[in-house]
Design a protein around this motif. Structure first.
Motif, mmCIF file in Angstrom:
data_model
loop_
_atom_site.group_PDB
_atom_site.id
_atom_site.type_symbol
_atom_site.label_atom_id
_atom_site.label_comp_id
_atom_site.label_asym_id
_atom_site.label_seq_id
_atom_site.Cartn_x
_atom_site.Cartn_y
_atom_site.Cartn_z
ATOM 1 N N LYS A 209 1.748 -6.290 -3.209
ATOM 2 C CA LYS A 209 1.241 -5.690 -1.965
ATOM 3 C C LYS A 209 -0.149 -6.218 -1.636
ATOM 4 O O LYS A 209 -0.949 -6.483 -2.521
ATOM 5 N N PRO A 210 -0.455 -6.409 -0.334
ATOM 6 C CA PRO A 210 -1.792 -6.883 0.047
ATOM 7 C C PRO A 210 -2.927 -6.068 -0.553
ATOM 8 O O PRO A 210 -3.973 -6.604 -0.874
ATOM 9 N N GLN A 211 -2.732 -4.742 -0.721
ATOM 10 C CA GLN A 211 -3.793 -3.936 -1.317
ATOM 11 C C GLN A 211 -4.114 -4.411 -2.721
ATOM 12 O O GLN A 211 -5.261 -4.374 -3.152
ATOM 13 N N VAL A 212 -3.086 -4.848 -3.454
ATOM 14 C CA VAL A 212 -3.334 -5.351 -4.808
ATOM 15 C C VAL A 212 -4.141 -6.628 -4.739
ATOM 16 O O VAL A 212 -5.041 -6.862 -5.532
ATOM 17 N N GLU A 213 -3.827 -7.486 -3.767
ATOM 18 C CA GLU A 213 -4.580 -8.719 -3.610
ATOM 19 C C GLU A 213 -6.050 -8.397 -3.313
ATOM 20 O O GLU A 213 -6.957 -9.088 -3.765
ATOM 21 N N LEU A 214 -6.279 -7.322 -2.548
ATOM 22 C CA LEU A 214 -7.653 -6.887 -2.282
ATOM 23 C C LEU A 214 -8.306 -6.451 -3.584
ATOM 24 O O LEU A 214 -9.461 -6.774 -3.851
ATOM 25 N N HIS A 215 -7.557 -5.726 -4.416
ATOM 26 C CA HIS A 215 -8.090 -5.313 -5.712
ATOM 27 C C HIS A 215 -8.475 -6.539 -6.536
ATOM 28 O O HIS A 215 -9.485 -6.545 -7.231
ATOM 29 N N TRP A 216 -7.648 -7.600 -6.444
ATOM 30 C CA TRP A 216 -7.982 -8.815 -7.202
ATOM 31 C C TRP A 216 -9.327 -9.364 -6.768
ATOM 32 O O TRP A 216 -10.135 -9.785 -7.588
ATOM 33 N N ARG A 217 -9.567 -9.373 -5.459
ATOM 34 C CA ARG A 217 -10.834 -9.909 -4.985
ATOM 35 C C ARG A 217 -11.999 -9.064 -5.473
ATOM 36 O O ARG A 217 -13.058 -9.580 -5.820
ATOM 37 N N THR B 56 -12.959 -9.627 -23.121
ATOM 38 C CA THR B 56 -13.645 -9.313 -21.872
ATOM 39 C C THR B 56 -12.654 -9.171 -20.726
ATOM 40 O O THR B 56 -12.734 -8.230 -19.922
ATOM 41 N N ALA B 57 -11.709 -10.104 -20.658
ATOM 42 C CA ALA B 57 -10.728 -10.084 -19.577
ATOM 43 C C ALA B 57 -9.871 -8.831 -19.636
ATOM 44 O O ALA B 57 -9.650 -8.165 -18.616
ATOM 45 N N ILE B 58 -9.387 -8.495 -20.840
ATOM 46 C CA ILE B 58 -8.547 -7.303 -20.978
ATOM 47 C C ILE B 58 -9.350 -6.047 -20.682
ATOM 48 O O ILE B 58 -8.860 -5.116 -20.026
ATOM 49 N N SER B 59 -10.589 -6.003 -21.135
ATOM 50 C CA SER B 59 -11.432 -4.838 -20.911
ATOM 51 C C SER B 59 -11.613 -4.564 -19.423
ATOM 52 O O SER B 59 -11.568 -3.410 -18.976
ATOM 53 N N GLU B 60 -11.817 -5.613 -18.630
ATOM 54 C CA GLU B 60 -11.980 -5.446 -17.194
ATOM 55 C C GLU B 60 -10.729 -4.838 -16.563
ATOM 56 O O GLU B 60 -10.812 -3.956 -15.700
ATOM 57 N N VAL B 61 -9.564 -5.317 -16.994
ATOM 58 C CA VAL B 61 -8.309 -4.789 -16.455
ATOM 59 C C VAL B 61 -8.117 -3.333 -16.858
ATOM 60 O O VAL B 61 -7.756 -2.485 -16.031
ATOM 61 N N LEU B 62 -8.348 -3.016 -18.120
ATOM 62 C CA LEU B 62 -8.158 -1.648 -18.597
ATOM 63 C C LEU B 62 -9.064 -0.678 -17.849
ATOM 64 O O LEU B 62 -8.631 0.413 -17.450
ATOM 65 N N GLU B 63 -10.316 -1.059 -17.664
ATOM 66 C CA GLU B 63 -11.245 -0.190 -16.950
ATOM 67 C C GLU B 63 -10.780 0.027 -15.518
ATOM 68 O O GLU B 63 -10.789 1.157 -15.009
ATOM 69 N N TYR B 64 -10.338 -1.041 -14.873
ATOM 70 C CA TYR B 64 -9.915 -0.964 -13.483
ATOM 71 C C TYR B 64 -8.652 -0.124 -13.310
ATOM 72 O O TYR B 64 -8.582 0.763 -12.471
ATOM 73 N N VAL B 65 -7.629 -0.414 -14.117
ATOM 74 C CA VAL B 65 -6.346 0.281 -13.995
ATOM 75 C C VAL B 65 -6.513 1.770 -14.290
ATOM 76 O O VAL B 65 -5.966 2.620 -13.581
#
Length: 302
Positions: A11-19, A34-43
């Motif tokens: 969904k476009p909203q997810v693409e916005l989240h990526w940005r 570091t990469a996993i930590s960023e995802v875990l915090e965000y999700v």
């Protein structure tokens, strides 16, 4: 195995989240932790979910998987949990990292607290999804594919997550298929009742992840595959030898294979090939319609 369409269907909203998060994780660009930590915090901040599987469905959007190990493992029994990166096909990348290594509420105890806190928001999403997914399915679709279904859901602010795309085959798959086809009693006892599950929906209004079975038996993956004719078409492609399958996979698609949930997971993994077929059919139809319109204009001197 055909290429997966999942990334293109986000969904476009997810693409916005990526940005907002400075882009999709690409293995090696950042330290894995570091990469996993960023995802875990965000999700954990942005999404609501009430089960471990729904949590993993959300993580799969960002190429991360949470793993408790096999149910008979010491890690599972001790409520252990680790995280790792995966690629677009669900293959593991890099070394796993224990949940306790992150200074975040991502251990099993903390996740279960999150599951409880998410109950209200997920229930609100269930009511919205029942109406909107049902509305999408009432439209006239010919031909139809999971890619088309996903696209129409997007127009209703709904995301479609297919976990089968992001999961590797379980250990001992070949042996399991042989045992089930031979009607091995012990193997048959391990088959769980098939409730039709195969999808997770995301209500983008509140970022709630909902299991398909929570919407009722008419909106499960099994029901939708049958209702739309997609399952029939996938089996037809299989019979036409379109797919290149292992002996174990061939066994799973046999009519007498007793684990219907496992057969459905395999069909979902094969569905991108059907998506491509339907896309070609739609393109051909559009070309024919365009040719007809041009012919009519020429005939009437327009």
């Amino acid at each position: 195995m055909p290429d997966l369409f999942h990334e293109k269907e986000i969904k476009p909203q997810v693409e916005l989240h990526w940005r907002k998060r400075q882009g999709r994780i690409i293995y090696g660009e950042k330290p894995t932790r570091t990469a996993i930590s960023e995802v875990l915090e965000y999700v954990n901040k942005e999404y609501s979910f009430t089960s471990f599987d729904a949590y993993n469905a959300a993580l799969s959007l960002y190429n991360v998987r949470a793993d408790r190990g096999r149910e008979d493992s010491a890690m599972y029994q001790n409520r252990g949990l680790y995280y790792r990166l995966i690629d677009e096909r669900g293959q593991k990348l890099g070394a796993p990292i224990k949940a306790s290594a992150f200074h975040l509420p991502v251990t099993m105890d903390r996740l279960e607290e999150k599951f409880q806190l998410s109950q209200k928001r997920v229930q609100e999403a269930v009511q919205i999804l029942r109406v909107n997914v049902g509305w999408v399915l009432h439209r006239d679709h010919q031909p139809y594919s999971l890619s088309e279904f996903s696209g129409e859901l997007r127009s209703e602010s709904i995301g479609l997550i297919i976990p089968a795309f992001r999961q590797t085959n379980p250990r001992g798959w070949q042996k399991r298929v042989t045992n089930l086809l031979d009607k091995d009693a012990a193997a048959l006892q391990t088959i769980r009742p098939d409730d039709g599950h195969g999808f997770f929906y995301v209500c983008w209004g509140n970022n709630a992840v909902v299991r398909d079975t929570d919407l009722g038996e008419k909106l499960t993956a099994a029901a939708i595959l049958k209702r739309t004719g997609i399952e029939k078409e996938l089996y037809r492609l299989h019979q036409s030898r379109i797919f290149i399958l292992s002996k174990a996979q061939e066994g799973i698609l046999r009519p007498d294979y007793p684990d219907t949930a496992e057969a459905r997971r395999l069909l979902l993994r094969l569905s991108p090939a059907h998506n491509a077929v339907v896309k070609k059919q739609l393109e051909l139809r559009q070309e024919q319609e365009l040719t007809q319109r041009r012919s009519l204009r020429m005939r009437h001197g327009l």
